[in-house]
Scaffold this active site. Structure first.
Site, short mmCIF file in Angstrom:
data_model
loop_
_atom_site.label_atom_id
_atom_site.label_comp_id
_atom_site.label_asym_id
_atom_site.label_seq_id
_atom_site.Cartn_x
_atom_site.Cartn_y
_atom_site.Cartn_z
N HIS A 91 -8.39 -3.62 17.20
CA HIS A 91 -8.28 -2.35 16.70
C HIS A 91 -9.50 -2.18 15.87
O HIS A 91 -9.75 -2.29 14.80
CB HIS A 91 -7.04 -2.16 15.90
CG HIS A 91 -7.21 -0.83 15.30
ND1 HIS A 91 -7.11 0.43 15.60
CD2 HIS A 91 -7.51 -0.49 13.87
CE1 HIS A 91 -7.21 1.35 14.73
NE2 HIS A 91 -7.49 0.87 13.69
N GLY A 99 -3.08 -2.26 7.93
CA GLY A 99 -4.33 -2.54 7.09
C GLY A 99 -5.48 -2.89 7.78
O GLY A 99 -5.43 -4.09 8.45
N ASP A 108 -4.02 3.86 18.68
CA ASP A 108 -5.18 3.86 19.86
C ASP A 108 -4.47 4.23 21.06
O ASP A 108 -5.21 5.19 21.91
CB ASP A 108 -5.75 2.79 19.80
CG ASP A 108 -6.49 2.17 18.51
OD1 ASP A 108 -7.12 2.87 17.82
OD2 ASP A 108 -5.92 0.95 18.12
N GLY A 138 0.90 -1.13 0.08
CA GLY A 138 -0.15 -0.17 -0.06
C GLY A 138 0.86 1.33 -0.11
O GLY A 138 0.48 2.22 0.55
N ARG A 158 -3.79 8.00 21.17
CA ARG A 158 -4.95 8.63 21.12
C ARG A 158 -5.49 8.71 22.55
O ARG A 158 -6.09 9.88 22.90
CB ARG A 158 -6.17 8.08 20.28
CG ARG A 158 -5.83 8.34 18.96
CD ARG A 158 -6.61 7.47 18.02
NE ARG A 158 -6.81 7.83 16.62
CZ ARG A 158 -7.18 7.04 15.54
NH1 ARG A 158 -7.91 5.88 15.77
NH2 ARG A 158 -7.28 7.24 14.38
N ARG A 196 -13.55 -0.34 3.35
CA ARG A 196 -15.07 -0.65 3.23
C ARG A 196 -15.68 0.40 2.43
O ARG A 196 -15.74 1.64 2.64
CB ARG A 196 -15.50 -0.63 4.86
CG ARG A 196 -16.92 -1.21 5.06
CD ARG A 196 -16.98 -1.60 6.49
NE ARG A 196 -18.27 -2.09 6.82
CZ ARG A 196 -18.75 -2.38 8.06
NH1 ARG A 196 -17.79 -2.43 8.86
NH2 ARG A 196 -19.90 -2.86 8.22
P1 NAX Z 1 -5.28 4.54 1.13
O1 NAX Z 1 -6.22 4.09 0.74
O2 NAX Z 1 -4.71 5.85 1.11
O3 NAX Z 1 -3.93 3.64 0.44
C1 NAX Z 1 -4.01 2.12 0.68
C2 NAX Z 1 -3.18 1.91 -0.74
O4 NAX Z 1 -3.26 0.22 -0.53
C3 NAX Z 1 -3.72 2.26 -1.92
O5 NAX Z 1 -2.52 2.75 -2.58
C4 NAX Z 1 -3.90 0.69 -2.70
O6 NAX Z 1 -3.77 0.60 -3.85
C5 NAX Z 1 -3.19 -0.29 -1.87
N1 NAX Z 1 -3.56 -1.74 -1.65
C6 NAX Z 1 -4.84 -2.10 -1.85
N2 NAX Z 1 -4.73 -3.38 -1.91
C7 NAX Z 1 -3.48 -3.73 -1.78
C8 NAX Z 1 -2.85 -5.05 -1.94
N3 NAX Z 1 -3.32 -6.08 -2.10
N4 NAX Z 1 -1.46 -5.15 -1.85
C9 NAX Z 1 -0.78 -4.12 -1.83
N5 NAX Z 1 -1.38 -2.65 -2.04
C10 NAX Z 1 -2.54 -2.55 -1.98
O7 NAX Z 1 -5.29 3.94 2.79
P2 NAX Z 1 -4.46 4.54 3.95
O8 NAX Z 1 -5.02 5.75 4.37
O9 NAX Z 1 -2.92 4.76 3.58
O10 NAX Z 1 -4.62 3.43 4.93
C11 NAX Z 1 -4.26 2.06 4.99
C12 NAX Z 1 -4.82 1.08 5.75
O11 NAX Z 1 -4.75 1.40 7.17
C13 NAX Z 1 -6.47 0.97 5.73
O12 NAX Z 1 -6.77 -0.46 5.65
C14 NAX Z 1 -6.66 1.73 7.02
O13 NAX Z 1 -8.03 1.35 7.33
C15 NAX Z 1 -5.85 1.14 7.84
N6 NAX Z 1 -5.46 2.10 9.08
C16 NAX Z 1 -5.34 1.28 10.33
C17 NAX Z 1 -4.89 1.71 11.46
C18 NAX Z 1 -4.53 1.23 12.83
O14 NAX Z 1 -4.78 1.92 13.81
N7 NAX Z 1 -4.36 0.02 12.60
C19 NAX Z 1 -5.27 3.46 11.49
C20 NAX Z 1 -5.09 4.19 10.25
C21 NAX Z 1 -5.69 3.39 9.03
O15 NAX Z 1 -7.08 3.53 9.22
#
Ligand code: NAX
Length: 328
Positions: free
Chosen positions: A187, A130, A159, A11, A162, A92
């Site tokens: 989470h 993710g 978290d 990602g 925060r 989602r």
């Molecule tokens: P973005 O949508 O900006 O970026 C995600 C990137 O992942 C995109 O560029 C997409 O093309 C890529 N991607 C999707 N599927 C993929 C795969 N199979 N292999 C490689 N790349 C892939 O999201 P972003 O804001 O960067 O957030 C990324 C993830 O972090 C999300 O799932 C989000 O929910 C999660 N988070 C987790 C947090 C935590 O505390 N654990 C907090 C922040 C965030 O919400």
């Protein structure tokens, strides 16, 4: 000069990736004497944006950035990896049920787990960011039986941060005055931020915040809902704070945790606190500089036990929903 540390990031073209990468490349995370080789992994539609990110990283001319490889091939992307930050996942969308999201992302994490097992270095450590990060981590770990379970982590440090920030604001102190703030469980909006074992300047939180109703009510709710509040304000989910928490998680795992503190990260349960073995659950942990261990003997009140049980139940439900993705 040390040999480069290989860091694989999925990602990488996303918003968290954009905040993470310059800080890793600068030396801030792995040390100012440690070159890094980046393997940036994206899906095909993300490759064009990733090319732009690579241009920008090159334009920073970081002295410690040994090489950058951008790929959508998992075997190449995890080849020789010492650290894997699994950030990419499918968000989602409207009308999607939680089970659908778990299923779609679960399949991604099967492939990533298998590719890590086939290609990563023997000392690989993994942090899953993710979402749903606990269960994604569970799936990847179970599909990589050759990688020791204590190398797998899912992020709850954001978290923790925060919760510290919220307590500091209420108490009129600084977040650095707060120690031993553990996040228990998933989470998600069920997580339990443990204010009863946290300390402010070494004293119980209640000394500074006598308003127990606020602690049991708005404090917990606000920490659980903070991600949604940021989306409502910014129109985008948290990225800078998420990237910061991911890097703090890595740095904390790579140093010995002071005896008077602990940090939150979701790890494979060893059966502690009655949590099913192998479930990826957030606990208070301490690192010896290599491996995080669950802190033992933390006392949980009846109130805390009830909150912990709720989030634990959710983790068990998520596990049941993805059972077909977990090899027997
Ligand atoms: P973005 O949508 O900006 O970026 C995600 C990137 O992942 C995109 O560029 C997409 O093309 C890529 N991607 C999707 N599927 C993929 C795969 N199979 N292999 C490689 N790349 C892939 O999201 P972003 O804001 O960067 O957030 C990324 C993830 O972090 C999300 O799932 C989000 O929910 C999660 N988070 C987790 C947090 C935590 O505390 N654990 C907090 C922040 C965030 O919400």
């Amino acid at each position: 000069m040390k040999s480069p540390l290989v860091v694989s990031i999925t990602g990488a073209a996303g918003q968290i990736g954009y905040s993470l990468l310059p800080r890793i490349a600068s030396g801030q995370v792995f040390g100012y004497d440690q070159p890094v080789a980046l393997r940036l992994i994206e899906i095909e539609p993300g490759m064009k944006a990733l090319a732009g990110v690579v241009m920008e990283l090159n334009d920073c001319a970081f002295p410690l950035l040994e090489s950058i490889e951008a790929t959508s091939d998992l075997d190449h992307g995890f080849s020789g990896a010492n650290w894997a930050l699994l950030v990419g996942s499918v968000p989602r969308k409207a009308g999607m049920e939680r089970k659908d999201l778990l299923g779609i992302n679960g399949k991604i994490f099967i492939g990533q787990g298998q590719a890590i097992e086939r290609n990563a270095a023997d000392d690989i450590n993994i942090l899953v960011v993710g979402n749903p990060c606990n269960t994604n981590c569970l799936i990847a770990m179970n599909n990589a039986p050759g990688v020791p379970q204590n190398r797998w982590h899912a992020m709850t440090r954001l978290d923790e941060n925060r919760a510290k920030s919220a307590l500091a604001e209420k108490a009129g102190c600084h977040s650095r005055d707060i120690t031993k703030l553990a996040i228990w469980g998933n989470h998600s909006s069920t997580l339990y931020p443990d204010f009863e074992n946290a300390l402010i300047n070494g004293d119980p939180v209640g000394k500074y915040i006598p308003d127990r109703a606020w602690l049991e009510g708005d404090f917990i709710k606000d920490v659980q809902q903070r991600g949604a509040a940021i989306i409502a304000a910014r129109g985008l989910s948290s990225a800078a704070s998420a990237a910061h928490a991911a890097l703090e998680t890595v740095m904390s795992l790579r140093e010995t945790t002071p005896a008077e503190d602990w940090h939150s990260v979701a790890v494979a349960s060893d059966g502690s606190y009655g949590v099913e073995k192998g479930l990826i659950c957030s606990f208070p942990t301490r690192s010896d500089g290599k491996t995080a261990s669950i802190v033992q003997g933390v006392e949980l009140s009846d109130f805390a036990k009830a909150k912990f049980q709720l989030t634990l139940n959710e983790l068990l439900e998520e596990k049941a929903m993805v059972s077909e993705l977990l090899p027997k």
